[in-house]
Design an enzyme around this catalytic site. Structure first.
Site, mmCIF file in Angstrom:
data_model
loop_
_atom_site.group_PDB
_atom_site.id
_atom_site.type_symbol
_atom_site.label_atom_id
_atom_site.label_comp_id
_atom_site.label_asym_id
_atom_site.label_seq_id
_atom_site.Cartn_x
_atom_site.Cartn_y
_atom_site.Cartn_z
ATOM 1 C CG ASP A 96 -4.785 -4.745 -2.756
ATOM 2 O OD1 ASP A 96 -3.903 -4.073 -3.326
ATOM 3 O OD2 ASP A 96 -4.549 -5.802 -2.163
ATOM 4 C CB SER A 97 -3.441 -4.284 -7.491
ATOM 5 O OG SER A 97 -2.560 -4.908 -6.558
ATOM 6 N N GLY A 98 -5.002 -6.940 -6.313
ATOM 7 C CA GLY A 98 -4.861 -8.382 -6.454
ATOM 8 C C GLY A 98 -3.474 -8.818 -6.016
ATOM 9 N N GLY A 99 -2.631 -7.829 -5.733
ATOM 10 C CA GLY A 99 -1.265 -8.134 -5.305
ATOM 11 C C GLY A 99 -1.223 -8.920 -4.005
ATOM 12 C CG PHE A 100 -2.980 -9.305 0.551
ATOM 13 C CD1 PHE A 100 -1.877 -9.138 1.373
ATOM 14 C CD2 PHE A 100 -4.015 -10.114 1.007
ATOM 15 C CE1 PHE A 100 -1.804 -9.749 2.625
ATOM 16 C CE2 PHE A 100 -3.955 -10.726 2.254
ATOM 17 C CZ PHE A 100 -2.848 -10.534 3.061
ATOM 18 C CD GLN A 196 5.793 -5.438 -1.778
ATOM 19 O OE1 GLN A 196 6.364 -6.047 -0.864
ATOM 20 N NE2 GLN A 196 4.462 -5.278 -1.784
ATOM 21 N N GLY A 223 3.925 -5.287 1.737
ATOM 22 C CA GLY A 223 4.768 -6.408 2.156
ATOM 23 C C GLY A 223 5.148 -6.367 3.617
ATOM 24 C CG ASP A 273 -5.589 -1.728 4.198
ATOM 25 O OD1 ASP A 273 -4.443 -1.412 3.839
ATOM 26 O OD2 ASP A 273 -5.984 -2.899 4.222
ATOM 27 C CB CYS A 311 -17.041 3.403 23.002
ATOM 28 S SG CYS A 311 -17.457 3.141 21.261
ATOM 29 C CB CYS A 313 -19.863 2.990 18.703
ATOM 30 S SG CYS A 313 -20.142 1.448 19.588
ATOM 31 C CB CYS A 316 -20.759 1.674 23.474
ATOM 32 S SG CYS A 316 -19.337 0.586 23.257
ATOM 33 C CG HIS A 342 -17.234 -1.574 19.758
ATOM 34 N ND1 HIS A 342 -17.440 -0.485 20.582
ATOM 35 C CD2 HIS A 342 -16.002 -2.054 20.082
ATOM 36 C CE1 HIS A 342 -16.384 -0.338 21.371
ATOM 37 N NE2 HIS A 342 -15.494 -1.274 21.091
#
Length: 378
Positions: A96-100, A196, A223, A273, A311, A313, A316, A342
């Site tokens: 991620d760019s730093g936008g968040f 956006q 956004g 994500d 599950c 995993c 579990c 998990h």
RNA sequence: GGGGGUGUGGCAGAGUGGUCUAAUGCACCAGACUGUAAAUCUGGCGGGCUUGCCCUUCGGUGGUUCAAAUCCAUCCGCCCCCA
């Protein structure tokens, strides 16, 4: 034919809805979509070692350029030979760019047309992220998929504010593209644009069309999941996704909960994500096929069954609810890893189930079955 | 045997006449978390209901006072020092 990094290959469209099965090509491997990407802000998916992450079936993870730029610093990562060498994750990485951070560190930054001035949350020092700077940082980190620097519009936002913010992201996107392809030196990396426009359909439409004009390898819807009602999220997706060309990957940033994944795949989203599996895991909340539970709760003190009967995993397979309840109550750090592992497995497995249902073209039926089970205890 | 101290909600621990159902922390019971400043945050934590009040609560009992966790008497428990 040589596929360009980040390019999308449509494999099969659902006959029932806009959901689609596909693949995204990257230099480090092919990603089957729809895909869930675990978040590893500081270059590590919190609490989950790479070898366990591989076991979950994770195909790609996120990292954050702002955080890695502050610490350890880009030079260290370059010296290490790129992020994948540094963090021992040899599969694709998206940064991620730093936008968040424009959104989440809103009281520690100033935005102007040129870029964003941050006060470091670590030591208060001043840093400037321009679109060009963000591109340099992400290229240096060595991400396979690089995101444009955007202004993640806060919610609620007035129309005027959202418009200005969206237009700023657009200007920055142009500069990102120019900088990214400068010298043609980075053909092994892909650049995605970010749409956006808050909850305003005409702004979203404009943003999407302009982004397509700039022409990126893939497109993200940003956004969202910033506090708006669910109906708004779906309305935006319904409006925006059809604008994006069919041969481009569509990435919904920051989403989401298991129910969101089903619903948004139905709209045609290919990539997701979210911090939810790891953060909630660290806070004791566990996702299961029978709904979410808080493993800290008293009812699990003497429940010796596994977290989720369906599950497969590693958690579990070995550990009981009672034991995990004990670990959480005792604040034994092992629970951070086990619950995160998990939860990631659950999300990854859920996406795998979604892809299988698309292969067989039984997405809606499978979705209904999932929800019936997931909400069966409420 | 002599002297001193102390007893507060599950625990620790404030409070020493009214603003006390009693600070704070822990424990306990829940909830939240969506491109990670998050192993975090929020709420609840004597009982009842007509949600504003009523009842019950600071070792026990009795008393002083308009009013007591707080003052007095006495009993009980615990701790320390000296013999």
């Amino acid at each position: 034919m040589t596929l360009k990094c980040g390019s999308y290959q449509l494999i099969k469209k659902s006959s029932e809805c806009k959901a689609r099965l596909g693949q995204i090509y990257t230099t480090r491997g092919i990603i089957d979509t729809p895909v869930f990407m675990p978040v590893g802000t500081q270059g590590t998916v919190k609490g989950v070692a790479s070898e366990f992450l591989h076991e979950t079936g994770a195909q790609i993870i996120l990292a954050n350029s702002y955080h890695l730029y502050l610490r350890p610093g880009v030079e260290i990562i370059k010296k290490a030979g790129g992020i994948q060498k540094f963090n021992a994750w040899n599969k694709p990485i998206l940064t991620d760019s730093g936008g968040f951070q424009v959104f989440s560190l809103s009281n520690m930054r100033k935005i102007n047309e040129e870029g964003i001035e941050f006060r470091s949350h670590i030591d208060g020092s001043r840093h400037f992220f321009s679109p060009e700077k963000s591109m340099q940082v992400q290229k240096d980190i060595g991400a396979d998929i690089v995101m444009c620097l955007d202004d993640c519009t806060q919610y609620p936002a007035t129309y005027e504010y959202a418009k200005k913010s969206m237009e700023l992201s657009l200007q920055w996107a142009k500069r990102c593209k120019k900088e990214f392809y400068e010298g043609n030196a980075y053909q092994t990396q892909a650049l995605f644009g970010i749409i956006q426009g808050s909850v305003y359909n005409d702004l979203r439409t404009k943003s999407a069309q302009e982004m397509l004009n700039i022409d990126f390898t893939g497109y993200a819807v940003g956004g969202l999941s910033v506090g708006e009602p669910k109906e708004s999220l779906h309305a935006v997706l319904e409006n925006t996704l059809p604008i994006i060309a069919e041969n481009k990957g569509r990435y919904l940033m920051g989403v989401g909960m298991p129910e969101d994944l089903w619903q948004c795949v139905e709209h045609g989203v290919d990539m997701f994500d979210c911090v939810i599996p790891t953060r909630n895991g660290r806070n004791g909340q566990v996702f299961t096929s029978l709904g979410k539970i808080n493993i800290r709760n008293a009812e699990f003190k003497d429940d010796f069954s596994s977290l989720d009967p369906s599950c497969n995993c590693p958690v579990c397979a070995e550990y009981s609810k009672a034991y995990l309840n004990h670990l959480v109550r005792s604040k034994e750090t092992l629970y951070l890893s086990l619950l995160s592992l998990h939860n990631i497995y659950f999300m990854i497995n859920l996406m795998s189930g979604i892809r299988n249902s698309l292969k067989d073209d039984i997405f809606l039926k499978t979705k209904t079955e999932f929800f019936k089970k997931y909400y069966s205890k409420n």
